[in-house]
Scaffold this active site. Structure first.
Site, mmCIF file in Angstrom:
data_model
loop_
_atom_site.group_PDB
_atom_site.id
_atom_site.type_symbol
_atom_site.label_atom_id
_atom_site.label_comp_id
_atom_site.label_asym_id
_atom_site.label_seq_id
_atom_site.Cartn_x
_atom_site.Cartn_y
_atom_site.Cartn_z
ATOM 1 N N GLY A 296 106.652 22.697 -77.826
ATOM 2 C CA GLY A 296 106.588 21.848 -77.148
ATOM 3 C C GLY A 296 106.460 20.396 -78.584
ATOM 4 C CB SER A 297 106.047 17.071 -78.890
ATOM 5 O OG SER A 297 106.033 16.721 -77.440
#
Length: 711
Positions: A296-297
């Site tokens: 993810g981020s």
């Protein structure tokens, strides 16, 4: 009828010939034995006269970085029975069942086994018993029941760091952690002794013997800090309970050396009770090094650093957030509608997917792939990635696309951490390179290997540099400042700490469906990775929470990471203003002046008491022994509390001290010295304890402490 002379002579000749034949046979047999079979028969005789026994070596101890013993070898026993001497199997089964924790029916079946002469009373799991249990069994006075001495592992911190430590099963085979990875170092080499014996099997007097002493296993000193590990475990438990999560993992590392200061996974197990708490397929995986999932981020840090290094990032440049078209797919920001036209710096703070897709397009496939590889993940056009080389078993490598060139959507999603799977330890070391001015180092959990006899290090682990120039120091600094903005003004605000500057990035990754076709609805792994202080980071902390019932990385993982980070900085002696001090001084910087405690272990009690009183302390002697075997506070520690506890006997003989009024940390430390695993409720200072003050500890292994905040 009188026999004739001829018959008499014939009989005499026959008897004589028979005697001569028998005598010849005896002489021939003697010659054969002495000349032909002599060596063979002597060897058989010596085997009858001689006895050879193997001498087991002691397995090495495992300590944390400050010398606190986490694992050690201790005497243990197997209860066995000579069935011929046992008079009343029913009574024996009834009395032994509660002591050995074996069902009475199972015991009775073994004690009435007609086909065996001796039986060992083993049960599923760990059938070895402590000295205290052995003594209670022998006090029963059952004929034919006897103990066989052996050893077992004692895990003094209970379930803490269980996946890092691993365990040794009842057969002596290591499973997981450093117990498995460093088995050849820990186990040592067996010795042997051979001697002549008498008819009863005892050593014959004045007999010669051949003795080869065992080589005891080496001791391991880990990079873990027991206090940081405790705080990490506590934070994970609170987070999992609060958000009803399926699991969680956390790592704290020194970015300059690659030393792992703490590592924990949930669900976990207790290596001291592995037979009842370790479940294959449920809690046996160290997710910190083995789990592979979409980052993810948090992965956006790599794209950001690459863009800055290549001169493609302008923090003041603006773009339209919300959505972006890539091929035949629309990629959206996490809030769907975006924030309108914002700067790229704001895109970092707010974790805009659109911003990082645009940066990935500017980099192009070749440069994006190259930088991901430079940060230690491996080439994403291959099927699998690159392991960090951490000294723990079963490390994952990451799962990538396995083809080149990448599809446009693959290149786009890679830029913001989707479509690929990496491990937590890979992410920690990549961000550590940013914290360490662009230098990528190999992580490790063993600090040194010590000789148990001399206490001296035989091998020390020094930092292993993998790549010196992942990015330039100037790029690393700019990335750190942007990530500080993400904490101060963006999605990571729950990670802010008073007195310390913090940089970091949140992440929320949707879990893919089995087979990789699409994503599971409502199933996420939320995470936060950060470092502090921003100018010269001393610790990198990663926390990931699997399927919390609510919340995102900024609200679920960031607070836990903040608590772990703050505790780690304090333990490392990093003052709130960022100025480094000696750890011992930093911990007590606000305390009144105090003298350093001497080492009173192996000193006479009376001598220790007299000198401690002379120093203005109040000695508390626990036990009736003549010599100090343990002490709290430990030698070399500073403090202003009036009590110094001198332990003179093993726990069964000790009276439980009064812990009420002590702060949690000191109460826990004293419990460890007493060999008790403390379970706590509440926060603050000890209000009550499950083992009353003054009561003998006996064979108790746990104590419940109830706490309350100070008035």
């Amino acid at each position: 009828m009188t026999p004739s002379n001829k018959q008499i002579r014939l009989r005499s000749l026959l008897v004589g010939m028979t005697a001569i034949f028998l005598l010849s046979a005896v002489i021939f047999r003697l010659f054969w034995i002495q000349a032909v079979d002599a060596s063979f028969l002597r060897e058989r005789a010596e085997k009858t006269w001689e006895k050879q026994a193997m001498i087991r070596p002691d397995r090495g101890s495992i300590m944390d970085r400050n010398g606190h013993v986490l694992v050690r070898e201790r005497d243990a026993y197997i209860i066995a029975v000579d069935l011929k001497r046992l008079k009343d199997p029913e009574k024996a089964a009834q009395q032994l069942s509660p002591l050995l924790e074996i069902p009475e029916e199972s015991l009775l079946k073994r004690l009435t086994n007609k086909e065996a002469k001796h039986v060992e009373l083993r049960h599923t799991g760990n059938y070895k018993v402590s000295r205290e249990v052995r003594d209670r069994v022998m006090k029963l006075g059952l004929d034919g029941v006897y103990p066989i001495q052996t050893t077992s592992r004692q895990y003094l911190e209970g379930s803490q760091a269980s996946h890092v430590l691993g365990f040794v099963n009842v057969e002596g085979d290591p499973a997981g952690g450093v117990e498995q990875r460093y088995n050849n170092v820990l186990k040592g080499k067996a010795g042997s002794i051979r001697f002549q014996k008498d008819a009863k099997g005892n050593k014959a007097p004045h007999s010669t013997e051949a003795f080869h002493p065992p080589e005891n296993g080496k001791d391991l000193v880990l990079t873990l800090d027991r206090e940081i590990q405790y705080q990490m475990e506590k934070s994970l438990d609170q987070t999992v309970a609060r958000y009803q999560a399926k699991g969680a993992t956390a790592i704290a590392a020194d970015p300059q050396t690659g030393e792992i200061l703490a590592m924990a996974s949930r669900p976990h197990f207790n290596p001291a009770q592995y037979d009842s708490t370790w479940k294959r397929g449920e809690n046996d995986v160290n997710t910190a090094v083995s789990a592979q999932y979409e980052p993810g981020s948090t992965f956006k840090i790599v794209t950001l650093a690459a863009s800055i290094e290549e001169g493609l990032f302008d923090s003041r440049e603006t773009f339209q957030s919300g959505t972006i078209e890539v091929g035949n797919r629309t990629i959206r920001d996490w809030n769907a509608q975006g924030w309108g036209e914002i700067s790229f710096a704001e895109g970092v703070y707010l974790s805009s997917n659109v911003a990082f897709v645009r940066l990935g397009e500017r980099l192009g496939e070749d440069r994006l792939v190259r930088y991901i590889d430079r940060f230690g993940f491996g080439n994403i056009t291959n099927r699998t990635g690159q392991a960090t080389g951490i000294d723990l078993p079963a490390e994952g490598k990451g799962v990538f696309f396995g083809h080149a060139p990448l599809h446009p959507t693959e290149r786009a999603t890679s830029a913001f951490g989707q479509g690929i799977a990496v491990t937590p330890i890979q992410q920690v070391m990549a961000v550590s390179a940013i914290a360490n001015n662009g230098i990528l180092v190999r992580p490790h959990v063993v600090k040194e290997i010590r000789n148990p006899s001399t206490g001296k290090a035989e091998r020390k682990e020094s930092p292993k540099v993998i790549r010196k120039d992942v990015v330039s120091p100037q790029t690393a600094k700019e990335v750190r400042l942007l990530l500080q903005g993400a904490v101060n003004d963006g999605t990571g605000q729950e990670a802010r700490m008073e007195g310390y500057t913090v940089g970091g990035k949140t992440g929320t990754a949707q879990k893919p469906l089995p087979g990789g076709k699409g994503y599971a609805s409502g199933q996420y792994i939320v995470s936060f990775i950060g470092f502090a202080p921003v100018d010269k980071p001393r610790v990198v902390v990663y926390v990931a929470v699997d399927e919390p019932k609510e919340g995102q990385g900024g609200t679920v993982a960031a607070p836990a990471a903040r608590d772990i980070m703050k505790h780690a900085l304090q333990e490392m002696g990093v003052a709130p203003d960022g100025e480094e001090r000696d750890p011992a001084e930093a911990k007590k910087r606000n305390a009144p002046a105090a003298k350093v405690l001497k080492n009173w272990v192996q000193h006479p009690v009376d001598e220790a008491v007299a000198e401690i009183r002379g120093e203005g302390w109040n000695p508390q002697v626990l036990g009736g022994g003549r010599e100090v075997i343990r002490q709290y506070p430990a030698a070399g520690e500073r403090g202003v509390k009036e009590n110094v506890y001198l332990i003179t006997e093993d726990p069964p003989a000790l009276a439980m001290p009064d812990l009420t009024g002590l702060p949690l940390r000191e109460a826990l430390a004293l419990c460890r010295v007493l060999g008790l695993e403390a379970e706590t409720t509440g926060e603050g200072y000890v209000r009550s304890q499950s083992i009353p003050a003054g009561e003998r500890i006996m064979d108790a292994e746990r104590i419940q402490l109830n706490l309350q905040p100070p008035d």
